[in-house]
Write a protein that holds these residues in place. Structure first.
Motif, PDB file in Angstrom:
ATOM      1  N   UNK A  30       0.792  -1.238   0.000  1.00 51.74           N
ATOM      2  CA  UNK A  30       0.000   0.000   0.000  1.00 51.74           C
ATOM      3  C   UNK A  30       0.823   1.287   0.000  1.00 51.74           C
ATOM      4  N   UNK A  31       1.838   1.365   0.849  1.00 47.28           N
ATOM      5  CA  UNK A  31       2.621   2.603   0.941  1.00 47.28           C
ATOM      6  C   UNK A  31       3.392   2.894  -0.344  1.00 47.28           C
ATOM      7  N   UNK A 133       0.012  -0.566  -8.681  1.00 42.10           N
ATOM      8  CA  UNK A 133      -1.215  -1.095  -8.089  1.00 42.10           C
ATOM      9  C   UNK A 133      -2.413  -0.332  -8.660  1.00 42.10           C
ATOM     10  N   UNK A 134      -3.126  -0.962  -9.568  1.00 43.90           N
ATOM     11  CA  UNK A 134      -4.258  -0.295 -10.218  1.00 43.90           C
ATOM     12  C   UNK A 134      -5.468  -0.135  -9.298  1.00 43.90           C
ATOM     13  N   UNK A 135      -5.426  -0.750  -8.117  1.00 44.93           N
ATOM     14  CA  UNK A 135      -6.530  -0.558  -7.163  1.00 44.93           C
ATOM     15  C   UNK A 135      -6.438   0.798  -6.471  1.00 44.93           C
ATOM     16  N   UNK A 136      -5.345   1.530  -6.723  1.00 42.50           N
ATOM     17  CA  UNK A 136      -5.154   2.875  -6.171  1.00 42.50           C
ATOM     18  C   UNK A 136      -4.916   3.839  -7.323  1.00 42.50           C
ATOM     19  N   UNK A 138      -3.186   6.768  -9.482  1.00 45.71           N
ATOM     20  CA  UNK A 138      -1.811   7.298  -9.545  1.00 45.71           C
ATOM     21  C   UNK A 138      -1.689   8.544  -8.671  1.00 45.71           C
ATOM     22  N   UNK A 139      -0.542   8.711  -8.065  1.00 50.61           N
ATOM     23  CA  UNK A 139      -0.313   9.829  -7.143  1.00 50.61           C
ATOM     24  C   UNK A 139      -0.053  11.098  -7.947  1.00 50.61           C
TER      25      UNK A 139
END
Length: 457
Positions: A30-31, A133-136, A138-139
């Motif tokens: 996650x991080x 991680x496509x569940x999040x 893009x930052x």
């Protein structure tokens, strides 16, 4: 190539088990906003086989084979599959090394999380890679406030293209295989989801297909909240009802209204070309380009807009024109290594600058009959198509908290009657298939037709 030393990848302590398929276990970091994908291998069943496997494993690693095979697959992913599907939808990847000790620790910690039917395989020492991680989302910076929660929808669309030799079948492969899964006890009831409906591009058929996925998710539909599974296979529909009210931030509308609006939103995401830069096709061969035009005009009608994620996936599925039986007959005359074609295809592509990948693949599938007997690259159209028939896609959402007319000019903002959503679309599960996939599909189709005949009798 001899590899004598490697740097161990430090797995963050807050990793989360995301799930697994037949070939890989997937952990979320996650991080780091990354996915750690670890290859699986067949589990040993006796002390002797364990000892032999251990010795082989040591030699296998010492000679550098594991790292080289992972590098081979990553090169294929980056140079063949990523451009075929589109770099807007497929992220880059990085090879990493996990030590034997790390694998053992992971095996122990995952023991209570992995489903029983997946435990026939264990984690493979030495083969791992990092992906976005496509569940999040893009930052990135957005010029408007977004909700704190991120929601993601994973869809395994399956096979939307039916080769000419299979058009006589009573239903598509996915629909026919439902009877096999029910007979084997894998599912309790037949799903009404049909991939051909989803890939049709027709709004009503697509919405019906999405509703069918929600009602019977099986392994083809999952919902994530902040990277963790919220709804999927073996979940009660009440969970999805909770999700959709939370997603739209309303409790005033009926469930039917919310589901309809949700399916329309997903459909719109699947039909939108999110590319920020349109790439001009300057192919110097035109073989696939002309063939594709003929297919579209005469044999396969689809209303998918050019450049949308479903069109990109379907265009790769369509590389298999002939169907399994044709390639099975070709393979029967050959003795090939499972992945011999991978390196050869990468070399073939590098030798033909300026030629689009689809044209190269189609050319390899149409080489002279005499050369065909010697060249295993003739199997490439089927094997690449098989990757697209078994891939997954992820739609990731955050709600825009302030309604602003300026939002509508942004390609990645989709509007609904309940507000605007920033969306990202990604495609994954795109590693090369072994040549034995052709044999596996042959056996599967035989079983499918036998089961269908039995049910119809």
């Amino acid at each position: 190539m001899f590899i004598s030393s490697t740097e161990e990848f430090k797995i963050p302590p807050n990793w989360v088990y995301r799930g697994e398929g037949n070939c890989n276990v997937v952990l979320s970091l996650p991080n780091e906003r990354k996915i750690l994908r670890i290859r699986k291998t067949k589990r040993t069943t006796s002390l002797l086989s364990w000892l032999l496997n251990w010795i082989t494993d040591i030699l296998y690693w010492y000679c550098g084979n594991a790292l080289n095979e992972e590098l081979r697959d990553l090169t294929f992913y980056k140079k063949i599959i990523r451009p075929l599907i589109g770099i807007n939808f497929v992220c880059d990847a990085e090879q990493v090394f996990l030590s034997r000790k790390q694998i053992k620790v992971l095996e122990d910690e995952l023991a209570h999380q992995r489903p029983g039917y997946r435990k026939n395989k264990s984690l493979q020492y030495g083969r791992a890679a990092l992906f976005d991680d496509y569940a999040l989302l893009p930052d990135e910076f957005y010029p408007f406030p977004l909700s704190n929660n991120t929601y993601a929808i994973e869809i395994k669309p399956k096979q939307g293209w039916i080769p000419f030799s299979e058009k006589h079948l009573p239903k598509c492969t996915f629909c026919l295989n439902q009877y096999v899964k029910k007979e084997n006890g894998q599912i309790n009831s037949i799903s009404s989801y049909c991939p051909v409906d989803l890939f049709s591009g027709e709004p009503s058929r697509m919405v019906s297909a999405l509703k069918a996925l929600i009602d019977s998710p099986q392994n083809n539909f999952k919902v994530f909240k902040n990277g963790e599974l919220y709804y999927g296979e073996n979940c009660e529909i009440e969970l999805f009802k909770n999700f959709i009210a939370e997603f739209f931030r309303t409790e005033r509308e009926t469930y039917e209204t919310l589901v309809r609006e949700f399916c329309v939103l997903v459909k719109q995401c699947l039909l939108t070309n999110f590319a920020t830069i349109e790439k001009t096709n300057n192919c110097n061969m035109k073989l696939f380009c002309e063939w594709n035009k003929i297919i579209q005009e005469n044999s396969f009608q689809t209303k998918l807009p050019k450049g949308c994620v479903l069109e990109r996936i379907l265009s790769v599925q369509m590389l298999d024109v002939e169907g399994n039986q044709y390639y099975y007959k070709l393979l029967a005359k050959k003795k090939l290594g499972e992945y011999d074609y991978v390196k050869e295809l990468v070399k073939e592509v590098s030798r033909r600058p300026g030629t689009c990948l689809k044209c190269i693949v189609m050319m390899l599938g149409n080489i002279d009959e005499k050369i065909m007997r010697e060249n295993h690259l003739v199997l490439v159209p089927y094997l690449i198509s098989a990757i697209a028939k078994d891939c997954s896609l992820m739609l990731t959402f955050k709600k825009v908290m302030e309604v602003n007319s300026d939002n509508y000019g942004m390609k990645n903002v989709i509007s609904t009657k309940f507000g605007d959503y920033v969306v990202n679309v990604g495609v994954f599960d795109l590693y090369p298939k072994p040549v034995s996939t052709i044999l596996k599909h042959r056996k599967k189709m035989k079983k499918i037709l036998e089961t269908w005949a039995k049910n119809e009798a």
